[in-house]
Design a protein around this motif. Sequence first.
Motif, PDB file in Angstrom:
ATOM      1  N   GLU A  12       0.825  -1.213   0.000  1.00 18.38           N
ATOM      2  CA  GLU A  12       0.000   0.000   0.000  1.00 18.38           C
ATOM      3  C   GLU A  12       0.856   1.258   0.000  1.00 18.38           C
ATOM      4  O   GLU A  12       0.551   2.224  -0.711  1.00 18.38           O
ATOM      5  N   MET A  15       2.376   1.705  -3.454  1.00 16.59           N
ATOM      6  CA  MET A  15       1.376   2.222  -4.403  1.00 16.59           C
ATOM      7  C   MET A  15       1.126   3.716  -4.168  1.00 16.59           C
ATOM      8  O   MET A  15       0.976   4.484  -5.119  1.00 16.59           O
ATOM      9  N   GLN A  16       1.103   4.127  -2.908  1.00 15.41           N
ATOM     10  CA  GLN A  16       0.922   5.548  -2.605  1.00 15.41           C
ATOM     11  C   GLN A  16       2.110   6.361  -3.131  1.00 15.41           C
ATOM     12  O   GLN A  16       1.928   7.439  -3.699  1.00 15.41           O
ATOM     13  N   ARG A  18       4.004   5.574  -5.678  1.00 14.14           N
ATOM     14  CA  ARG A  18       3.896   5.610  -7.137  1.00 14.14           C
ATOM     15  C   ARG A  18       2.854   6.629  -7.594  1.00 14.14           C
ATOM     16  O   ARG A  18       3.047   7.300  -8.608  1.00 14.14           O
ATOM     17  N   LYS A  19       1.741   6.745  -6.866  1.00 16.76           N
ATOM     18  CA  LYS A  19       0.721   7.735  -7.223  1.00 16.76           C
ATOM     19  C   LYS A  19       1.271   9.150  -7.083  1.00 16.76           C
ATOM     20  O   LYS A  19       1.027  10.009  -7.935  1.00 16.76           O
ATOM     21  N   ILE A  20       2.005   9.390  -6.012  1.00 16.39           N
ATOM     22  CA  ILE A  20       2.587  10.715  -5.795  1.00 16.39           C
ATOM     23  C   ILE A  20       3.587  11.035  -6.901  1.00 16.39           C
ATOM     24  O   ILE A  20       3.599  12.145  -7.443  1.00 16.39           O
ATOM     25  N   GLY A  22       3.534   9.756  -9.898  1.00 19.53           N
ATOM     26  CA  GLY A  22       2.757   9.915 -11.120  1.00 19.53           C
ATOM     27  C   GLY A  22       2.186  11.315 -11.260  1.00 19.53           C
ATOM     28  O   GLY A  22       2.225  11.913 -12.341  1.00 19.53           O
ATOM     29  N   VAL A  23       1.667  11.854 -10.160  1.00 19.16           N
ATOM     30  CA  VAL A  23       1.148  13.233 -10.183  1.00 19.16           C
ATOM     31  C   VAL A  23       2.279  14.211 -10.472  1.00 19.16           C
ATOM     32  O   VAL A  23       2.126  15.133 -11.283  1.00 19.16           O
TER      33      VAL A  23
END
Length: 186
Positions: A12, A15-16, A18-20, A22-23
């Motif tokens: 988790e 994934m968090q 990677r999202k950061i 990505g933004v």
Amino acid sequence: MTKLYRDADLYESTMQRRKILGVFIAVSAVCLLAVAALVTAYTQLPYNDPAGGWIIAATCVAVGAYMVFAFPYMGIKFKRVNAYCKMLNFISEGLKECAVAPFADIEDWVTRDGVDCNVAVFEVKNIKKDEPLKRQIFIDGEKDFPPFEVGMPVRFISQGNLMIAYEIQERENTNEPKQENTNKET
């Protein structure tokens, strides 16, 4: 034994992270395209065109807005999530130590390797003197603090003084703390 971490925690947090990222990459790409478009528009203008000042100003505003976004976003948000991912990775790969010691006190919050932690103080037996030593065990600030009471013997598993699991033991009649050190590799 009560475990503080689940198997899915590392996934988790990764994934968090990677999202950061990505933004951040998306915002960087939009800013780069905007600056490239403004520079292209500026180079297409005739010499001494009055619109050139507006294009230069728009380029400066775009770059300034990107800087205002990038430094706090990467310096605060990403840095904290990245530190938490590293901590969970160290927990999954590192050597574990098991000990039994009576709980003594709670100290103020500290930041350890970029992660906010509560500090639980345990008394351990001093080999050279008769007085007990204080051992600080860090408990992740994102997790609830265990229901420890002063003098309560606790069996805990730690990795680098970061508590991974604990078990509250029944009180013994002896007053001296018991230390059990076994290094385990999992």
